[in-house]
Design a protein around this motif. Structure first.
Motif, short mmCIF file in Angstrom:
data_model
loop_
_atom_site.label_atom_id
_atom_site.label_comp_id
_atom_site.label_asym_id
_atom_site.label_seq_id
_atom_site.Cartn_x
_atom_site.Cartn_y
_atom_site.Cartn_z
N THR A 39 0.83 -1.20 0.00
CA THR A 39 0.00 0.00 0.00
C THR A 39 0.86 1.25 0.00
OG1 THR A 39 -1.87 -1.09 1.05
CG2 THR A 39 -1.74 1.30 1.31
N ALA A 40 1.97 1.22 0.73
CA ALA A 40 2.88 2.37 0.72
C ALA A 40 3.33 2.68 -0.69
CB ALA A 40 4.08 2.11 1.64
N PHE A 41 3.77 1.66 -1.42
CA PHE A 41 4.23 1.88 -2.79
C PHE A 41 3.07 2.25 -3.72
CE2 PHE A 41 8.02 -0.10 -1.20
CZ PHE A 41 9.02 0.52 -1.93
N LEU A 42 1.92 1.64 -3.51
CA LEU A 42 0.77 1.96 -4.36
C LEU A 42 0.35 3.41 -4.18
CD1 LEU A 42 -1.05 0.61 -6.42
CD2 LEU A 42 -2.59 -0.02 -4.56
N ARG A 43 0.26 3.86 -2.94
CA ARG A 43 -0.08 5.26 -2.69
C ARG A 43 1.00 6.20 -3.23
NH1 ARG A 43 -3.88 6.61 1.45
NH2 ARG A 43 -5.51 5.03 1.35
N ALA A 44 2.25 5.80 -3.10
CA ALA A 44 3.34 6.61 -3.64
C ALA A 44 3.22 6.73 -5.16
CB ALA A 44 4.68 6.01 -3.26
N SER A 45 2.71 5.69 -5.80
CA SER A 45 2.60 5.71 -7.27
C SER A 45 1.57 6.71 -7.77
CB SER A 45 2.27 4.31 -7.80
OG SER A 45 0.91 3.99 -7.58
N ARG A 46 0.78 7.25 -6.90
CA ARG A 46 -0.24 8.24 -7.30
C ARG A 46 0.35 9.62 -7.55
NH1 ARG A 46 -5.09 6.83 -3.03
NH2 ARG A 46 -5.52 4.74 -3.82
N VAL A 47 1.66 9.73 -7.50
CA VAL A 47 2.33 11.01 -7.64
C VAL A 47 2.11 11.63 -9.03
CG1 VAL A 47 4.58 10.15 -8.37
CG2 VAL A 47 4.43 12.23 -7.02
N GLY A 48 1.78 10.83 -10.01
CA GLY A 48 1.51 11.36 -11.34
C GLY A 48 2.36 10.66 -12.38
N ASP A 49 2.13 11.00 -13.63
CA ASP A 49 2.79 10.32 -14.73
C ASP A 49 3.97 11.08 -15.33
OD1 ASP A 49 1.21 8.05 -14.64
OD2 ASP A 49 -0.34 8.95 -15.89
N ALA A 50 4.52 12.02 -14.59
CA ALA A 50 5.68 12.76 -15.10
C ALA A 50 6.85 11.82 -15.32
CB ALA A 50 6.06 13.86 -14.12
N ALA A 51 7.64 12.10 -16.34
CA ALA A 51 8.82 11.29 -16.61
C ALA A 51 9.90 11.52 -15.56
CB ALA A 51 9.37 11.59 -18.00
N GLU A 52 9.90 12.69 -14.97
CA GLU A 52 10.85 13.03 -13.91
C GLU A 52 10.08 13.65 -12.76
OE1 GLU A 52 14.60 14.12 -14.34
OE2 GLU A 52 14.90 13.07 -16.22
#
Length: 186
Positions: free
Chosen positions: A93-106
């Motif tokens: 869940t920690a990584f899944l929530r972190a993945s919500r940061v957006g689709d930016a390449a950087e």
């Protein structure tokens, strides 16, 4: 901070920092007595290896996600699928929530701070723990606060991660005298 940096270097460093196999969820990197019932895993050596293997194979065959968010989501799904007990859903869940940061390449420093805060909030929500319960949230809360402070100070994205990691380590060490109120150690 790009997908390549997140996947090829930082994820392996993250997993190694947990000193997998000789620590508890309450004290990453703190050795356990041999008789401790959980001395063989934290949270699960094979789960972490599976995540690293997935990243390595994706880099080798060209299927590695192209964004940091994609890498984080790939790690999350692997951890959730391979780590047993409560730790898999918590760390996943920690990584899944972190993945919500957006689709930016950087990722910018602010993005990194948001992903650490998201991870912390996800662990807190999933585990229903609070600071002082002697759980991994005692490491995640200071990590998120440190990441936010570093981003606000204008630190570079990798420095934001370093500040978060240092704060998480100190937060975990700070639980040594606490009485566990949640989880396996309670």
């Amino acid at each position: 901070l790009s997908a390549g940096v997140v996947s090829e270097t930082r994820m392996k460093d993250f997993f190694e920092a947990f000193n997998v196999g000789s620590s508890t969820a309450d004290h990453p990197g703190v050795p356990l007595p041999e008789e401790h019932h959980a001395a063989n895993t934290w949270p699960d050596v094979e789960g972490f290896r599976a995540a690293v293997d997935k990243l390595d194979s994706g880099a080798a065959d060209g299927t590695l996600p192209t964004t940091p968010a994609g890498v984080l989501k790939a790690v999350a799904t692997t951890l959730i699928a391979t780590i047993g007990g409560a730790a898999g859903p918590l760390v996943g869940t920690a990584f899944l929530r972190a993945s919500r940061v957006g689709d930016a390449a950087e990722l910018s420093s602010e993005d990194v701070a948001r992903l650490v805060r998201g991870a912390s909030d996800g662990v807190e929500a999933r585990g229903r723990a609070e600071s002082g319960d002697k759980t991994m949230i005692d490491a995640w809360h200071p990590a998120a606060a440190a990441a936010e402070a570093a981003a606000e100070a204008g630190d570079a994205p990798l420095d934001v991660l370093r500040q978060a990691a240092e704060a998480a380590t100190e937060g975990a060490r700070g639980t040594e005298s606490l009485l566990a109120r949640k989880g396996r150690a309670s």
